[in-house]
Design an enzyme around this catalytic site. Structure first.
Site, PDB file in Angstrom:
ATOM      1  N   LYS A 220     -12.751  83.148 -25.922  1.00  0.00           N
ATOM      2  CA  LYS A 220     -12.906  83.396 -27.355  1.00  0.00           C
ATOM      3  C   LYS A 220     -14.384  83.241 -27.733  1.00  0.00           C
ATOM      4  O   LYS A 220     -14.954  84.081 -28.403  1.00  0.00           O
ATOM      5  CB  LYS A 220     -12.025  82.417 -28.126  1.00  0.00           C
ATOM      6  CG  LYS A 220     -12.070  82.589 -29.616  1.00  0.00           C
ATOM      7  CD  LYS A 220     -11.086  81.674 -30.320  1.00  0.00           C
ATOM      8  CE  LYS A 220     -11.351  81.699 -31.807  1.00  0.00           C
ATOM      9  NZ  LYS A 220     -10.491  80.797 -32.559  1.00  0.00           N
ATOM     10  N   GLU A 226     -16.873  76.378 -17.984  1.00  0.00           N
ATOM     11  CA  GLU A 226     -16.100  76.759 -16.799  1.00  0.00           C
ATOM     12  C   GLU A 226     -16.023  78.278 -16.672  1.00  0.00           C
ATOM     13  O   GLU A 226     -16.277  78.850 -15.601  1.00  0.00           O
ATOM     14  CB  GLU A 226     -14.663  76.210 -16.890  1.00  0.00           C
ATOM     15  CG  GLU A 226     -14.545  74.708 -16.795  1.00  0.00           C
ATOM     16  CD  GLU A 226     -14.684  74.020 -18.149  1.00  0.00           C
ATOM     17  OE1 GLU A 226     -15.225  74.634 -19.098  1.00  0.00           O
ATOM     18  OE2 GLU A 226     -14.249  72.857 -18.254  1.00  0.00           O
ATOM     19  N   GLY A 291      -7.332  79.576 -29.894  1.00  0.00           N
ATOM     20  CA  GLY A 291      -7.229  79.836 -28.454  1.00  0.00           C
ATOM     21  C   GLY A 291      -5.812  79.664 -27.921  1.00  0.00           C
ATOM     22  O   GLY A 291      -5.280  80.510 -27.199  1.00  0.00           O
ATOM     23  N   ARG A 292      -5.165  78.557 -28.296  1.00  0.00           N
ATOM     24  CA  ARG A 292      -3.825  78.278 -27.762  1.00  0.00           C
ATOM     25  C   ARG A 292      -2.733  79.086 -28.451  1.00  0.00           C
ATOM     26  O   ARG A 292      -1.561  78.952 -28.114  1.00  0.00           O
ATOM     27  CB  ARG A 292      -3.542  76.775 -27.849  1.00  0.00           C
ATOM     28  CG  ARG A 292      -3.730  76.171 -29.223  1.00  0.00           C
ATOM     29  CD  ARG A 292      -3.779  74.647 -29.175  1.00  0.00           C
ATOM     30  NE  ARG A 292      -4.053  74.047 -30.469  1.00  0.00           N
ATOM     31  CZ  ARG A 292      -5.258  73.835 -30.982  1.00  0.00           C
ATOM     32  NH1 ARG A 292      -6.332  74.188 -30.295  1.00  0.00           N
ATOM     33  NH2 ARG A 292      -5.412  73.267 -32.165  1.00  0.00           N
ATOM     34  N   GLU A 377      -2.929  69.752 -27.897  1.00  0.00           N
ATOM     35  CA  GLU A 377      -4.225  70.065 -28.506  1.00  0.00           C
ATOM     36  C   GLU A 377      -4.029  70.277 -30.013  1.00  0.00           C
ATOM     37  O   GLU A 377      -4.937  70.033 -30.801  1.00  0.00           O
ATOM     38  CB  GLU A 377      -4.846  71.310 -27.852  1.00  0.00           C
ATOM     39  CG  GLU A 377      -6.331  71.467 -28.145  1.00  0.00           C
ATOM     40  CD  GLU A 377      -7.025  72.464 -27.222  1.00  0.00           C
ATOM     41  OE1 GLU A 377      -7.518  72.074 -26.150  1.00  0.00           O
ATOM     42  OE2 GLU A 377      -7.076  73.646 -27.585  1.00  0.00           O
ATOM     43  N   HIS A 408      15.733  65.966  -9.101  1.00  0.00           N
ATOM     44  CA  HIS A 408      15.525  65.158  -7.896  1.00  0.00           C
ATOM     45  C   HIS A 408      14.193  64.429  -7.941  1.00  0.00           C
ATOM     46  O   HIS A 408      13.686  63.992  -6.903  1.00  0.00           O
ATOM     47  CB  HIS A 408      15.609  66.051  -6.659  1.00  0.00           C
ATOM     48  CG  HIS A 408      16.974  66.645  -6.500  1.00  0.00           C
ATOM     49  ND1 HIS A 408      18.002  65.984  -5.877  1.00  0.00           N
ATOM     50  CD2 HIS A 408      17.492  67.809  -6.965  1.00  0.00           C
ATOM     51  CE1 HIS A 408      19.090  66.736  -5.916  1.00  0.00           C
ATOM     52  NE2 HIS A 408      18.809  67.852  -6.588  1.00  0.00           N
ATOM     53  N   LYS A 532     -17.304  67.694 -23.239  1.00  0.00           N
ATOM     54  CA  LYS A 532     -18.080  68.889 -22.889  1.00  0.00           C
ATOM     55  C   LYS A 532     -19.567  68.597 -23.022  1.00  0.00           C
ATOM     56  O   LYS A 532     -20.371  68.924 -22.153  1.00  0.00           O
ATOM     57  CB  LYS A 532     -17.738  70.048 -23.835  1.00  0.00           C
ATOM     58  CG  LYS A 532     -16.394  70.683 -23.636  1.00  0.00           C
ATOM     59  CD  LYS A 532     -16.388  71.974 -24.460  1.00  0.00           C
ATOM     60  CE  LYS A 532     -15.014  72.407 -24.869  1.00  0.00           C
ATOM     61  NZ  LYS A 532     -15.030  73.493 -25.842  1.00  0.00           N
TER      62      LYS A 532
HETATM   63  O1  F6P Z   1     -10.277  73.080 -24.445  1.00  0.00           O
HETATM   64  C1  F6P Z   1     -10.948  73.436 -25.605  1.00  0.00           C
HETATM   65  C2  F6P Z   1     -10.918  74.880 -25.856  1.00  0.00           C
HETATM   66  O2  F6P Z   1     -11.774  75.110 -26.906  1.00  0.00           O
HETATM   67  C3  F6P Z   1      -9.509  75.418 -26.140  1.00  0.00           C
HETATM   68  O3  F6P Z   1      -9.115  75.234 -27.434  1.00  0.00           O
HETATM   69  C4  F6P Z   1      -9.661  76.837 -25.759  1.00  0.00           C
HETATM   70  O4  F6P Z   1      -8.421  77.441 -25.595  1.00  0.00           O
HETATM   71  C5  F6P Z   1     -10.445  76.697 -24.492  1.00  0.00           C
HETATM   72  O5  F6P Z   1     -11.346  75.650 -24.749  1.00  0.00           O
HETATM   73  C6  F6P Z   1     -11.172  77.924 -24.030  1.00  0.00           C
HETATM   74  O6  F6P Z   1     -12.068  78.383 -24.993  1.00  0.00           O
HETATM   75  P1  F6P Z   1     -12.686  79.830 -24.927  1.00  0.00           P
HETATM   76  O7  F6P Z   1     -11.568  80.811 -25.020  1.00  0.00           O
HETATM   77  O8  F6P Z   1     -13.629  79.915 -26.066  1.00  0.00           O
HETATM   78  O9  F6P Z   1     -13.390  79.969 -23.603  1.00  0.00           O
END
Ligand code: F6P
Length: 574
Positions: A220, A226, A291-292, A377, A408, A532
């Site tokens: 987003k 990452e 995002g979620r 979240e 199990h 972060k």
């Molecule tokens: O973990 C934090 C967060 O901001 C989430 O809310 C989001 O889904 C994720 O990182 C990834 O963010 P982006 O889509 O901006 O890379």
């Protein structure tokens, strides 16, 4: 970005409402009288009917919860006192209920039908029209990939998609891809890379042919450490490999390779372009999609390619069916409201802190992981939407496993442990792979377990029943099941794009109801920011003495240990 204005609508403190006080008394009365699902079922033949609902085409049975007609009425009274219906309407209408980010919360607009164009103008934007425009761009692209018309730089059709994203840009697509495996086009595979651990990227890409690989970078913000790191690593991997294969040689070839092999999904078009991906290969969404809450936006591009346009439309229809139910069903008949309120009942009155989700469907094996972000979240907050502290516990720890594996592993604790763990059991009448074991239909065997577990949890096994089996007296307590463990049964016709959409929307709205009771902003996520920032500050400390000296003692000691291990590992390699 300027800070949002202080909200004028204050949350009501749920603990100060009349309904809360009545619920508290009601809880004490139930405890004193003794909770007995056996008696409740025996005394009231209409119990199942009273607590069973149809949501979309899902059959939802709440009868094995710790709920009576009085509980239900009081929970709805609480919802009325807290004006949850009004807040729901505000969300659907695009009011800025995400106060700390000053944003509308409109994931429901992502699945509104074409006919709704012109009916939802928010902040000057025709949301449905924009959604449909972007969907059509994606559909056209996805079809070209599926038909082999969109090729890699050397003209070969795409066989493998590497989708890079994390959190909401990964968990939803992975979960749905796994859920819809039977619908994935033959010859197409999607590999999801999320972790910054280089082993993740290696495992997902080392056996792929770059000539037939398409990389989708999903972020987003297009700033997530990452995802951006993995995107660069993927670009290097792809260009190096194509060069080695002789598929590209010049700088221009490299640009052409990026254009053929990289697409992006983001709201940050500027940064996407800086990365080298053209606007034609970029699919957007909007800051009113969290995002979620985004798997049904462009974030689901990999699913569209894998399963097709028709399946994606059905996916959206599934969401919309549940949205419609949630929006238009009156409060006192609304199963989704009741499910959210029941979670509050367990969290705040019974002291439950976790919630199990147990799909009796192997294809839903990532559902719990997906729900962990959606629920935790969203509702893991100690501050209300106006900045004041919460007045009771919030959030539930979601976890689970596909049945019968969980039986199990951890069911022992649910059956006989000291924690109260409400559990959602999910199953489908039909399976994608009907199989017989002699005369036995294996899916029926599977479902028998689903039914048996919810029965055992609700009704338990008394000491007398255990004795009647000839158990020696000293062992009787160990073999008694108290029962009265709350479960919800969610039953669908079959696991397909429509029902997965329904399930996701169901939980999205449950989360909304809980957050509304607690008065929190379920749509921000400030709690993930500090880690972060600190990671960025720690990176230079690996090799820079000055940066190292600025770290706390514990970080310094861990880094010293790291360096000693690294030299040891290097020695071993030599
Ligand atoms: O973990 C934090 C967060 O901001 C989430 O809310 C989001 O889904 C994720 O990182 C990834 O963010 P982006 O889509 O901006 O890379």
């Amino acid at each position: 970005m300027p800070f949002p204005p202080e909200p004028t609508v204050r949350p009501t403190d749920p603990t100060q409402t009349n309904a809360w006080k009545k619920l508290s008394d009601h809880y004490n009365t139930l405890k004193t009288a003794g909770i007995s699902m056996r008696d409740w079922f025996a005394q009231d033949p209409s119990r199942v009917q009273e607590f069973t609902f149809t949501v979309g085409d899902l059959h939802i049975d709440l009868s094995k919860n710790i709920i009576t007609s009085t509980t239900k009425n009081l929970l709805f009274e609480l919802a009325r006192e807290l004006h949850i219906d009004e807040r729901k309407k505000a969300m659907f209408a695009g009011e800025h209920i995400n106060t700390t980010e000053d944003r509308a919360v409109l994931h429901t607009a992502l699945r509104r039908p074409m006919e709704d164009e012109g009916k939802l103008i928010v902040d000057g934007q025709d949301c449905v029209k924009d959604v449909r425009y972007e969907l059509n761009r994606m559909y056209a692209f996805a079809e070209r990939v599926r038909l082999g018309q969109w090729t890699g730089v050397s003209g070969k059709a795409i066989t493998d998609i590497v989708s890079i994203g994390i959190g909401g840009s990964d968990l939803g697509p992975v979960m749905v891809y796994e859920a819809l495996k039977p619908y994935v086009q033959e010859g197409l595979r999607v590999h999801y890379v999320s972790n910054i651990d280089p082993c993740d990227m290696y495992e997902k890409t080392h056996s792929l042919n770059p000539e037939t690989t398409l990389v989708i970078v999903v972020s987003k913000t297009f700033t997530t450490l990452e995802t951006m790191t993995n995107a660069r690593v993927a670009r290097t991997w792809l260009l190096d490999a194509l060069r080695k294969q002789g598929a590209i040689t010049t700088k221009d070839d490299e640009a052409r390779a990026i254009a053929h092999h990289f697409v992006a999904v983001s709201t940050n078009l500027e940064l996407v372009q800086q990365f080298g991906i053209s606007p034609d290969c970029t699919f957007g969404f909007w800051n009113w999609v969290g995002g979620r809450y985004s798997v049904d936006s462009a974030v689901g591009l990999s699913l569209m390619i894998a399963c097709g346009v028709q399946a994606f439309e059905e996916f959206l229809h599934g969401f919309h069916a549940v949205d419609e139910y949630f929006y238009s069903t009156p409060l006192e008949e609304n199963a989704i409201m009741l499910m959210g309120l029941l979670n509050v009942w367990y969290t705040n009155f019974f002291g439950a802190s976790s919630h199990a989700v147990l799909p009796y469907s192997q294809y839903l094996h990532r559902f719990a992981a997906y729900l962990q972000q959606l629920t935790m979240e969203s509702n893991g907050k100690s501050t209300r939407w106006d900045g004041t502290p919460v007045t009771c516990n919030t959030g539930e720890i979601f976890w689970g496993e596909a049945g019968t594996n969980g039986q199990h592993a951890f069911y022992q604790l649910i059956h006989q442990g000291t924690h109260l763990i409400p559990a959602d059991f999910i199953a489908f009448a039909n399976t994608a792979h009907a199989t017989q074991d002699g005369n036995q239909d294996i899916h029926e065997l599977f479902l028998a377990n689903f039914l048996a577990q919810t029965k055992a949890l609700a009704f338990g096994k008394t000491a007398d029943e255990v004795r009647a089996e000839g158990t020696p007296e000293w062992m009787v307590p160990a073999r008694v099941f108290s029962g009265n463990k709350p479960t919800t049964s969610i039953f669908g016709k079959e696991l397909n794009a429509f029902s997965v959409g329904e399930l996701i929307a169901l939980y999205e709205h449950i989360v909304f109801v809980e957050g509304s009771v607690w008065g929190i902003d379920s749509f921000d996520q400030w709690g993930v920011e500090l880690g972060k920032q600190l990671a960025k500050q720690i990176v230079p400390a690996f090799h820079d003495k000055d940066a190292l000296s600025k770290q706390d003692a514990s970080t310094q000691s861990l880094l010293a240990f790291y360096h000693s291990c690294r030299s040891y590992a290097h020695t071993m390699q030599k």
